[in-house]
Design a protein around this motif. Structure first.
Motif, PDB file in Angstrom:
ATOM      1  N   VAL A   1       1.220  -1.502  -0.013  1.00 56.54           N
ATOM      2  CA  VAL A   1      -0.053  -0.108  -0.110  1.00 56.54           C
ATOM      3  C   VAL A   1       0.637   1.335   0.128  1.00 56.54           C
ATOM      4  O   VAL A   1       1.955   0.978   1.049  1.00 56.54           O
ATOM      5  CB  VAL A   1      -0.716   0.468   1.158  1.00 56.54           C
ATOM      6  N   ALA A   2       0.541   2.115  -1.256  1.00 56.20           N
ATOM      7  CA  ALA A   2       1.520   3.787  -1.061  1.00 56.20           C
ATOM      8  C   ALA A   2      -0.357   4.539  -0.647  1.00 56.20           C
ATOM      9  O   ALA A   2      -1.288   4.877  -1.473  1.00 56.20           O
ATOM     10  CB  ALA A   2       1.643   4.155  -2.058  1.00 56.20           C
ATOM     11  N   ALA A   3       0.357   4.859   0.551  1.00 58.09           N
ATOM     12  CA  ALA A   3      -0.929   6.107   1.251  1.00 58.09           C
ATOM     13  C   ALA A   3      -0.435   7.515   1.159  1.00 58.09           C
ATOM     14  O   ALA A   3       0.393   7.316   2.069  1.00 58.09           O
ATOM     15  CB  ALA A   3      -1.428   5.220   2.542  1.00 58.09           C
ATOM     16  N   ARG A   4      -1.233   8.271   0.950  1.00 65.42           N
ATOM     17  CA  ARG A   4      -0.826   9.255   1.420  1.00 65.42           C
ATOM     18  C   ARG A   4      -2.221  10.190   2.090  1.00 65.42           C
ATOM     19  O   ARG A   4      -2.826  10.160   1.915  1.00 65.42           O
ATOM     20  CB  ARG A   4      -1.172  10.114  -0.930  1.00 65.42           C
ATOM     21  N   THR A   5      -1.382  10.723   3.462  1.00 66.63           N
ATOM     22  CA  THR A   5      -2.530  10.983   4.274  1.00 66.63           C
ATOM     23  C   THR A   5      -3.289  12.665   4.172  1.00 66.63           C
ATOM     24  O   THR A   5      -1.819  12.999   4.570  1.00 66.63           O
ATOM     25  CB  THR A   5      -2.593   9.908   6.044  1.00 66.63           C
ATOM     26  N   LEU A   6      -3.641  13.102   4.671  1.00 64.47           N
ATOM     27  CA  LEU A   6      -3.967  14.396   4.914  1.00 64.47           C
ATOM     28  C   LEU A   6      -4.070  14.827   6.501  1.00 64.47           C
ATOM     29  O   LEU A   6      -5.871  13.925   7.254  1.00 64.47           O
ATOM     30  CB  LEU A   6      -4.848  15.343   4.248  1.00 64.47           C
ATOM     31  N   PHE A   7      -4.097  15.144   7.555  1.00 62.60           N
ATOM     32  CA  PHE A   7      -4.316  15.585   9.357  1.00 62.60           C
ATOM     33  C   PHE A   7      -5.186  17.031   8.941  1.00 62.60           C
ATOM     34  O   PHE A   7      -4.595  17.435   8.208  1.00 62.60           O
ATOM     35  CB  PHE A   7      -3.562  15.414   9.784  1.00 62.60           C
ATOM     36  N   ILE A   8      -6.356  17.288   8.552  1.00 63.90           N
ATOM     37  CA  ILE A   8      -7.206  18.243   8.974  1.00 63.90           C
ATOM     38  C   ILE A   8      -7.149  19.214   9.882  1.00 63.90           C
ATOM     39  O   ILE A   8      -8.310  18.604  10.469  1.00 63.90           O
ATOM     40  CB  ILE A   8      -8.299  17.637   8.170  1.00 63.90           C
ATOM     41  N   ASP A   9      -7.292  20.776  10.557  1.00 66.81           N
ATOM     42  CA  ASP A   9      -7.422  20.953  11.240  1.00 66.81           C
ATOM     43  C   ASP A   9      -9.123  20.900  11.134  1.00 66.81           C
ATOM     44  O   ASP A   9      -9.743  21.633  10.540  1.00 66.81           O
ATOM     45  CB  ASP A   9      -7.344  22.610  11.414  1.00 66.81           C
ATOM     46  N   PRO A  10     -10.198  20.302  12.329  1.00 67.55           N
ATOM     47  CA  PRO A  10     -11.062  20.705  12.371  1.00 67.55           C
ATOM     48  C   PRO A  10     -11.972  21.376  12.430  1.00 67.55           C
ATOM     49  O   PRO A  10     -13.152  21.383  12.198  1.00 67.55           O
ATOM     50  CB  PRO A  10     -12.234  19.283  13.814  1.00 67.55           C
ATOM     51  N   PHE A  11     -11.431  22.359  12.931  1.00 67.39           N
ATOM     52  CA  PHE A  11     -12.018  24.006  12.075  1.00 67.39           C
ATOM     53  C   PHE A  11     -11.754  24.385  11.428  1.00 67.39           C
ATOM     54  O   PHE A  11     -11.793  26.116  11.560  1.00 67.39           O
ATOM     55  CB  PHE A  11     -11.930  24.493  13.760  1.00 67.39           C
ATOM     56  N   ALA A  12     -11.275  23.714  10.885  1.00 65.82           N
ATOM     57  CA  ALA A  12     -11.052  24.733   9.146  1.00 65.82           C
ATOM     58  C   ALA A  12     -11.850  24.993   8.131  1.00 65.82           C
ATOM     59  O   ALA A  12     -11.755  26.409   7.885  1.00 65.82           O
ATOM     60  CB  ALA A  12     -10.029  23.603   8.079  1.00 65.82           C
TER      61      ALA A  12
END
Length: 254
Positions: free
Chosen positions: A78-89
């Motif tokens: 698996v090649a995974a690309r993850t975005l962790f996102i500010d829940p208040f964005a």
């Protein structure tokens, strides 16, 4: 027991991360202080939460709201690309777990954001890329690759048996007999607790197992036989109806 992972959003609304997993790799139970969009370039990822299971095929993604306790396992490389996102964005980010379609634009934005600096100026290209990613996340299409879990112990045990024996052609009569209820009671409770008809849940369970087997390089013939289809043609027809492409093409034309 789970671990909470913390991310700093003081300089940007999204923290990108690239991670490759070998076949069989696992991540234990954990959660994040932010939302997460995990996008797979190759291989299949199985994500388990307290609400059910999600299978993420190649070129798709899974959305996990902030605080969602989960664990995952990789099938195939698996090649995974993850975005962790500010829940208040944004105020209107998705509020539930879901497998999503990743548009070609969002895919390129995810790859591009990995190279952006942590700090940027207002009105800059970097700011516009971050904002465009958030725009694209708001319009992602949801895909039917989840298996919600029922609350009752009897139905949960039945679901575990179905997943353990995906080659059995489960009928409502067989399932009802397993948990000693009438067919009508089974169908009513199953719909109430999972939001899916029993037959649809079984179909999804078989499809998700098929995706995992195909990701391991098994042939269409072998997968069809293991899942109890009368012929590879019958399996391929189901696969094409659901995903719009044959199983032999699915992992080579992403």
């Amino acid at each position: 027991m789970s671990t909470e992972l913390l991310f700093d959003f003081s300089t940007r609304p999204i923290v990108p991360f690239a991670q490759d997993y070998r076949h069989g790799a696992k991540e234990p139970w954990h959660s994040h202080n932010c939302a997460q969009l995990l996008h797979t370039l190759s291989g299949v990822v199985r994500v388990e939460t307290d609400q059910g299971h999600w299978v993420v095929p190649p070129s798709r993604g899974v959305w996990l709201p902030a605080g969602t306790r989960h664990r995952l396992q990789a099938t195939g490389d698996v090649a995974a690309r993850t975005l962790f996102i500010d829940p208040f964005a944004r105020a209107d980010l998705p509020s539930v777990c879901q497998v999503v379609q990743i548009s070609s634009l969002l895919r390129e934005l995810i790859i591009n954001v990995l190279a952006l600096p942590e700090r940027y100026s207002a009105g800059s290209r970097e700011e516009r890329i971050y904002e465009l990613i958030l725009d694209e996340i708001r319009v992602m299409d949801t895909l039917p690759f989840n298996l919600p879990e029922p609350q009752s112990e009897a139905l949960l045990s039945l679901c575990r048996q179905i997943q353990a024996q995906p080659g059995i052609r489960w009928t409502t009569a067989q399932a009802a007999q397993k948990i000693a209820v009438s067919e009508r009671t089974l169908l009513r409770h199953f719909q109430q607790q999972t939001g899916l008809a029993f037959s649809e849940w079984v179909r999804r369970a078989r499809l998700m197992e098929a995706l995992s087997l195909l990701a391991q390089g098994q042939s269409v013939l072998r997968v069809a036989l293991e899942l109890g289809y009368e012929s590879p043609g019958a399996f391929s027809a189901m696969f094409r109806r659901t995903l719009g492409v044959s199983p032999s093409d699915y992992f080579t034309h992403q």
